[in-house]
Scaffold this motif. Structure first.
Motif, PDB file in Angstrom:
ATOM      1  N   MET A  74       3.079  -1.256   4.144  1.00 44.40           N
ATOM      2  CA  MET A  74       2.436   0.049   3.990  1.00 44.40           C
ATOM      3  C   MET A  74       3.473   1.153   4.131  1.00 44.40           C
ATOM      4  O   MET A  74       4.146   1.248   5.163  1.00 44.40           O
ATOM      5  N   ASP A  75       3.596   1.978   3.101  1.00 48.25           N
ATOM      6  CA  ASP A  75       4.596   3.053   3.092  1.00 48.25           C
ATOM      7  C   ASP A  75       3.901   4.407   3.256  1.00 48.25           C
ATOM      8  O   ASP A  75       3.394   4.976   2.296  1.00 48.25           O
ATOM      9  N   ALA A 103      -7.008   0.819  -2.026  1.00 46.60           N
ATOM     10  CA  ALA A 103      -5.617   0.374  -2.138  1.00 46.60           C
ATOM     11  C   ALA A 103      -5.318  -0.745  -1.139  1.00 46.60           C
ATOM     12  O   ALA A 103      -4.599  -1.700  -1.460  1.00 46.60           O
ATOM     13  N   ILE A 104      -5.875  -0.638   0.056  1.00 43.27           N
ATOM     14  CA  ILE A 104      -5.685  -1.692   1.058  1.00 43.27           C
ATOM     15  C   ILE A 104      -6.390  -2.974   0.609  1.00 43.27           C
ATOM     16  O   ILE A 104      -5.843  -4.076   0.734  1.00 43.27           O
ATOM     17  N   TYR A 150      -1.736   5.980  -3.211  1.00 43.91           N
ATOM     18  CA  TYR A 150      -2.828   5.063  -3.576  1.00 43.91           C
ATOM     19  C   TYR A 150      -2.494   4.207  -4.800  1.00 43.91           C
ATOM     20  O   TYR A 150      -2.767   3.016  -4.805  1.00 43.91           O
ATOM     21  N   GLN A 182      -7.931   5.205  -0.283  1.00 40.65           N
ATOM     22  CA  GLN A 182      -6.899   4.474   0.436  1.00 40.65           C
ATOM     23  C   GLN A 182      -7.393   3.096   0.863  1.00 40.65           C
ATOM     24  O   GLN A 182      -6.648   2.113   0.854  1.00 40.65           O
ATOM     25  N   PRO A 210       0.950   5.408   4.355  1.00 37.98           N
ATOM     26  CA  PRO A 210      -0.299   5.413   3.590  1.00 37.98           C
ATOM     27  C   PRO A 210      -1.276   6.524   3.954  1.00 37.98           C
ATOM     28  O   PRO A 210      -2.199   6.769   3.193  1.00 37.98           O
ATOM     29  N   VAL A 237       0.868  -1.180   0.000  1.00 41.82           N
ATOM     30  CA  VAL A 237       0.000   0.000   0.000  1.00 41.82           C
ATOM     31  C   VAL A 237       0.902   1.226   0.000  1.00 41.82           C
ATOM     32  O   VAL A 237       1.710   1.411   0.905  1.00 41.82           O
ATOM     33  N   PHE A 238       0.726   2.071  -1.029  1.00 44.41           N
ATOM     34  CA  PHE A 238       1.598   3.224  -1.204  1.00 44.41           C
ATOM     35  C   PHE A 238       0.944   4.504  -0.678  1.00 44.41           C
ATOM     36  O   PHE A 238      -0.267   4.580  -0.482  1.00 44.41           O
ATOM     37  N   GLN A 239       1.785   5.520  -0.521  1.00 47.55           N
ATOM     38  CA  GLN A 239       1.324   6.827  -0.053  1.00 47.55           C
ATOM     39  C   GLN A 239       0.332   7.466  -1.020  1.00 47.55           C
ATOM     40  O   GLN A 239      -0.626   8.109  -0.619  1.00 47.55           O
ATOM     41  N   TYR A 260       4.674  -1.291   8.633  1.00 45.89           N
ATOM     42  CA  TYR A 260       4.109   0.033   8.378  1.00 45.89           C
ATOM     43  C   TYR A 260       5.199   1.089   8.556  1.00 45.89           C
ATOM     44  O   TYR A 260       5.788   1.218   9.641  1.00 45.89           O
TER      45      TYR A 260
END
Length: 353
Positions: free
Chosen positions: A163-164, A149-150, A90, A146, A166, A86-88, A195
């Motif tokens: 998760m970066d 994305a998850i 989305y 978001q 997020p 999961v990116f910052q 995370y």
């Protein structure tokens, strides 16, 4: 969600990553148990996102190894590790429906349509977006995007969810709501969540254990309670909210309890490491440094109301900037005396990094 494949631990064994002559990760060793929520916490440039990308396979390691139980995975490509990311930002496809975005990873893995449909439905139910499945991402709020994305990350039923940062693009209210959602989703999966964040509040509220990093090395690993109450070094204390740093000298020692001298002013605290007999730094949170009738004198520079109390900044002995709490508004230029419970004053060597 169906049951994840059997595994017990993720292990990083002296993992390093160089960019040219720059050593960004230095012998990172960490063991994470299945079911744990781990936060990698540290300032920008400390190596936490690099570590996450090495685990994901998006960056190769320069040395060391990464293991899922007895299977070495740093030699595998990212598509063969089966992790959810999961990116910052989305990273959703704007022209594809929510349902298709969530199912994208399953299609890339050639999962049969019936099975893929079941997993997509289960993932959307987990993030509470079943009724939004036909919409495009642009029709959703930031928090909903978001969650999509998850859902995409967990639909592949990964042993790890990475998760970066997020939540960094969300407003304060959504960040709080999404923290609760992320923790709930983690509990429902039974996998490992790793995370990355620079926000200590996020790390404290989400993680089972926090890994504090600085300059590519792990500085401390512990529960949120351990790190909040018992940081092992001055740099960890600073990152965990001990904004006040008072340089002084030890005047007497009574076990762990230390009496300190700050140019004639006295303060007591607790030693957090073996003191070398030279200068020391007393670290104190603003919440714990309280304006009263006794203590270290300082000159008020600013004081503001924050709902439950007044918080201010003042200049103390030697020009030290001090952040404090008060029960009433104080005027700039006013002299105030600041004191703290000795158990809330942590003492470190002045030479600490």
């Amino acid at each position: 969600m169906s049951t994840l494949g059997s595994f017990s631990t993720l292990k990083l064994d002296k993992v390093g990553r160089d960019f040219g002559a720059m050593n960004v990760l230095k012998d990172l060793s960490l063991t994470i148990r299945r079911g744990e929520f781990i936060a990698l916490l540290g300032p920008s440039g400390c190596g936490k996102s690099t570590a996450l990308n090495c685990i994901a396979g998006l960056l190769p390691t320069t040395r060391g190894s990464i293991w899922l139980d007895d299977k070495r995975i740093d030699t595998l490509g990212p598509e063969d590790r089966g992790f959810g990311m999961v990116f910052q930002n989305y990273a959703l496809f704007p022209h594809m429906s929510v349902r298709d975005n969530v199912g994208f990873g399953l299609r890339m893995r050639s999962v049969a349509k019936n099975e893929a449909d079941k997993r997509v439905a289960a993932a959307l139910a987990t993030v509470r977006l079943t009724d939004q499945a036909a919409k495009l991402p642009g029709q959703l709020s930031g928090g909903q995007q978001q969650r999509v994305a998850i859902a995409r990350a967990i639909a592949v039923e990964p042993p790890l969810v990475l998760m970066d940062e997020p939540l960094s693009n969300l407003d304060a209210k959504l960040r709080l709501e999404m923290r609760q959602e992320i923790r709930r989703i983690h509990a429902s999966l039974g996998s490992i969540t790793l995370y990355v964040t620079h926000d200590q509040d996020e790390a404290l509220s989400l993680a089972d254990r926090i890994v504090v990093m600085r300059s590519g090395v792990i500085r401390q690993i512990g529960t949120p309670e351990d790190l909040y109450q018992r940081p092992a070094s001055l740099d960890v204390a600073e990152f965990m909210g001990f904004r006040n740093r008072l340089p002084g000298r030890v005047s007497s020692v009574m076990g762990e309890r230390i009496s300190l001298d700050f140019g004639g002013d006295k303060l007591e605290g607790m030693a957090r490491e073996q003191l070398d007999g030279k200068g020391v730094i007393a670290a104190i949170r603003p919440d714990d440094l309280v304006a009263g009738t006794s203590g270290v004198p300082a000159t008020v520079e600013v004081c503001e109301y924050r709902g439950h109390a007044f918080f201010g900044a003042a200049r103390g002995p030697g020009g030290a900037e001090l952040f404090f709490r008060a029960s009433q508004r104080l005027k700039p230029g006013e002299t105030v005396h600041l004191a703290a419970d000795p158990t809330r004053v942590l003492v470190f060597n002045e030479t600490a990094p």
